[in-house]
Every structure is written in structure tokens, then in C-alpha cells.
Design a protein around this motif. Structure first.
Motif, PDB file in Angstrom:
ATOM      1  N   UNK A 237      54.407  56.555  44.485  1.00  0.00           N
ATOM      2  CA  UNK A 237      53.856  55.143  45.189  1.00  0.00           C
ATOM      3  C   UNK A 237      52.461  54.810  44.742  1.00  0.00           C
ATOM      4  N   UNK A 238      52.481  53.933  43.684  1.00  0.00           N
ATOM      5  CA  UNK A 238      51.094  53.775  42.951  1.00  0.00           C
ATOM      6  C   UNK A 238      50.624  52.344  43.656  1.00  0.00           C
ATOM      7  N   UNK A 239      50.264  52.562  44.783  1.00  0.00           N
ATOM      8  CA  UNK A 239      49.935  51.209  45.666  1.00  0.00           C
ATOM      9  C   UNK A 239      48.306  50.778  45.304  1.00  0.00           C
ATOM     10  N   UNK A 240      48.177  49.752  45.271  1.00  0.00           N
ATOM     11  CA  UNK A 240      46.976  49.084  44.803  1.00  0.00           C
ATOM     12  C   UNK A 240      46.406  47.843  45.726  1.00  0.00           C
ATOM     13  N   UNK A 241      45.099  47.395  45.651  1.00  0.00           N
ATOM     14  CA  UNK A 241      44.904  46.293  46.489  1.00  0.00           C
ATOM     15  C   UNK A 241      45.564  44.970  45.439  1.00  0.00           C
ATOM     16  N   UNK A 242      46.067  44.312  46.239  1.00  0.00           N
ATOM     17  CA  UNK A 242      46.627  42.844  45.469  1.00  0.00           C
ATOM     18  C   UNK A 242      45.633  41.885  45.311  1.00  0.00           C
ATOM     19  N   UNK A 243      45.726  40.951  44.450  1.00  0.00           N
ATOM     20  CA  UNK A 243      44.979  39.878  43.999  1.00  0.00           C
ATOM     21  C   UNK A 243      44.450  39.044  45.370  1.00  0.00           C
ATOM     22  N   UNK A 244      45.248  38.900  46.170  1.00  0.00           N
ATOM     23  CA  UNK A 244      44.819  38.311  47.433  1.00  0.00           C
ATOM     24  C   UNK A 244      44.443  39.247  48.701  1.00  0.00           C
TER      25      UNK A 244
END
Length: 416
Positions: A310-317
Motif C-alpha cells: 500500500x504505497x500511500x502518499x499525500x495527494x495534491x489536494x
């Protein structure tokens, strides 16, 4: 508790939803603890499948007008009834102040749905509880003011990190008809919301945890034999914050001698784009897209896999994960975990001890996938440690007990 428990109105964005098993799990547990409530959903279901949990719930489900123009008669009748309620004028003024700062159609829809909710709530309703701090909490807040009832919320991830600060702050202040209490499922989320509240005690950290009685015991996993096929699994919506585009890039950096396959479970609007990305990279035949699955199907896939990614990241919004329940579900089946140190994921996975957390850079992901594939015993040891931590620290019962206490107090006297 007995059948004399206070009656609640529980607001949700949509019911049922496969991607929100944590809500169904909580509501079933609250019913088992003796709480009586109806569910009020802002949207109709779009999933074609249901989890077994949805069928266990006894609560009656009501659907508010998803779009006001679709049920004009119902909306106008409700507005006339709401205008006769003791708090309507105050609710209208608060909504008007909100509308000045947020002139979106959604803000108008929230007030219309609140009028319907306030008009149609059973007279014995003593409190409102909304899942998610943004739209459902706005509807709950306006309706609660109209009906002079206490309200509360449970905040999760997107609703915390993409809502404007003014709105979160006002929903956490007694002077602006804020919630009696708010629960949230991560330490990082609780710290943020407490910084906005007039009283930090208004916010509780309540992990969802996992009801292990609903899951089979883990399979008897022997360490994978080096050179055998390496099966990876991901479960999550196909949206930016899940990072699956970078995972596909990472697959192109895996060594040629690694015999790998990746299965994805989940819905979302980016599937065509991601499939095209994989085909362009020449790895489409190594990927299976299963779409939305119910929980038994997810668990069976976990039992067959060698690594959960699960390579979660902070989205652009600004949107991001909280503490995804799928990580705990993977741990319940002794499935090794590779994820990223985003948001509250490190609250469950300590890197090197319960799993691997790495940067979501494709080359970094590929490096750690390769290390785990080539060190199956180390991966198995971390999976065992993750399951032990799940059992000892992330069971569901303590959180449900705290939430039940809060909801009882909410309906008893409205005090935090």
C-alpha cells in the motif's frame, strides 16, 4: 445495556459502501452494545456487492434526497416543517454565514438535506452522530440546531485534511454550535483537531481496531521458497492518495529474474488510466484487476498472497490515508506488509519490526519489494510481530467501549 438505550440518528455519506467496512464494523458493534439508532444516508448505494456486516445490521436505513431537484415536493414540505422548529432561524443564519465562505452547490444541498432530516427525525431521537467531519457533519449540525439536539462526529482522513480550517474550528467550538464530541481514528488526526477545539477534551482518539472474531485464523504459512512465484496484493480505491501509479512504475524496476504478479482489489475512477500505464510499460500480463470485492473475497486473496503493498502518499489536494483498516486485515492473516510512513500508518507499523515502510519513489519501492521477496524469513518474522501487535493493541473492544460511553453521555445531557 438494554433496549432502553437512547435513540440516535447516525449520518453517513452512503450506505452500504464496500470501501467503508470500518463504519459497518463500528455500527454492528454499537448495536451489540445496546444502542438503538436509524441510519440516514446522504447518498444511495452504488456498489453492487455487500459485506456480510451490512446484513448483520438491524438499523433502519433512510435516504435523504441525494439531489434536491430530484425530490422537490419532499424538500419543500420539509422546509415548511423545519421553519416551525425552535432552532430554525439560528440554523439558517449559521448556514448563511457558511455559504458566504463556501458558495458551492454542495453547501446549498447540505441545508436542504438538513431540513429533511430535521423534519423527518422520529420524535424520540435524542442525539445525532455523523461519520465524517465534512458534509455529513454539516447536515447533522444544521439539523441538530433546528431540533435543539446534541450532535457528534467521527472524523477519518480526507474529511480532516481537505476541509477548510474555519469549518473544522467552528464545528469544535461550543459557541458556534459545535459537536459535543468528536472521535477520530489516528493520533495525528486527534492532535490536529484538538489544536482547533475550544477544549481539547472535546476530541477523542478512538482507533477502529479490528474485530478478530469476524476473521479466520491465519493460514499456516511456510516461508516462501526462493525462486517460486512472488504474489503481491493491494486493496484500495484507485485514487491519487493510494499511490498505485508509482507502484506500477516501481514494477518496471524489479529485477528480471524475479517472477512476480500483482493483484489489485478495489474500485475507483483511475482504473483505465492505470491499466494503460501498465500496458505501455509492458507489464500488463503480470497484473490482475479484480475490481470491488466483498470482505470474504479480500481475506481469501490475502491468504493466498506473499506481500501486501500500500504505497500511500499525500495527494495534491491534501487528501491522505488515516490508518487503513486493510493493513490490520493483512496482519490478521500473517501477510507481510510494505507501505509508506504517511499519516498514521507508523502508529501501527514500526518499520523493520512490524513491516517495511519506505519512500513512495518507484525505485525505492522496487528495492524494498526485491528485498522482501529475497528474504522471506525476515518478512515472515515481521508479519508475526504485526499480528501480535494487532491482537494486543488494536482490538476493537476498547474503542467501542469509549465511543459507547460518549454516545450515552451525549444523549443523557449533551455534555462532553
Amino acid at each position: 445495556m438494554t433496549g432502553t438505550a437512547p435513540k440516535l440518528a447516525v449520518l453517513v455519506k452512503g450506505w452500504p459502501r464496500l470501501s467503508e467496512t470500518f463504519i459497518a464494523q463500528e455500527l454492528v458493534a454499537l448495536e451489540e452494545a445496546g444502542h438503538r439508532f436509524d441510519i440516514w444516508s446522504l447518498r444511495h448505494p452504488t456498489d453492487t456487492k455487500r459485506h456480510p456486516l451490512h446484513d448483520k445490521l438491524k438499523a433502519r436505513v433512510h435516504y435523504l434526497p441525494e439531489y434536491l431537484y430530484e425530490e422537490p415536493g419532499r424538500v419543500w414540505r420539509a422546509r415548511e416543517m423545519a421553519q416551525r422548529l425552535p432552532g430554525y432561524a439560528e440554523a439558517y443564519e449559521i448556514w448563511r454565514a457558511d455559504l458566504v465562505r463556501d458558495r458551492s452547490p454542495n453547501r446549498i444541498r447540505r441545508f436542504g438535506q438538513a431540513c429533511v432530516l430535521a423534519a423527518e427525525l422520529p420524535p424520540e431521537t435524542e442525539g445525532l452522530y455523523a461519520h465524517f467531519m465534512h458534509t455529513p457533519s454539516s447536515v447533522a449540525r444544521y439539523a441538530a440546531i433546528m431540533r435543539d439536539l446534541p450532535w457528534s462526529f467521527s472524523a477519518h482522513a480526507k474529511d480532516i485534511w481537505t476541509s477548510p480550517e474555519w469549518e473544522k474550528r467552528e464545528k469544535l467550538q461550543a459557541a458556534t454550535y459545535g459537536a459535543v464530541f468528536g472521535a477520530t481514528c489516528t493520533g495525528v488526526g486527534a492532535e490536529h483537531l484538538r489544536s482547533l477545539a475550544d477544549d481539547p477534551a472535546r476530541v477523542d482518539l478512538i482507533y477502529h481496531g479490528l474485530d478478530l472474531s469476524r476473521f479466520p485464523p491465519p493460514p499456516d504459512r511456510a516461508p516462501r521458497t526462493l525462486g517460486s512465484p512472488f504474489h503481491m496484493l493491494s486493496v484500495g480505491r484507485l485514487v491519487e492518495k493510494k499511490g498505485f501509479d508509482r507502484l506500477i512504475q516501481a514494477f518496471t524496476h524489479l529485477p528480471a529474474d524475479l517472477d512476480w504478479h500483482w493483484t489489485h482489489i478495489g474500485g475507483g475512477g483511475s482504473r483505465d488510466h492505470l491499466q494503460a500505464q501498465a500496458e505501455a510499460a509492458g507489464i500488463g500480463d503480470r497484473i490482475t484487476w479484480r475490481g470491488a470485492c466483498d470482505q470474504p473475497e479480500v481475506i481469501e486473496a490475502m491468504r493466498q498472497a506473499d506481500l501486501f503493498v500500500l504505497p500511500s502518499r499525500i495527494a495534491s489536494d491534501g487528501d491522505r490515508d488515516g490508518l487503513p483498516n486493510v493493513l490490520m486485515e493483512a496482519a490478521s492473516q500473517l501477510l507481510p506488509i510494505l507501505s509508506t510512513p504517511v499519516s498514521a500508518i507508523p502508529e501501527f507499523i514500526e518499520p523493520g519490526q512490524h513491516g517495511t515502510l519506505c519512500d513512495d519513489d518507484p525505485e525505492a519501492l522496487a528495492k524494498d519489494i526485491t528485498l522482501l521477496a529475497r528474504n522471506p524469513e525476515a518478512a515472515a518474522n515481521m508479519a508475526q510481530a504485526a499480528r501480535e501487535r494487532l491482537v494486543s493493541e488494536f482490538g476493537m473492544a476498547p474503542g467501542i467501549a469509549k465511543l459507547s460511553e460518549r454516545l450515552n453521555a451525549l444523549c443523557a445531557d449533551g455534555s462532553p
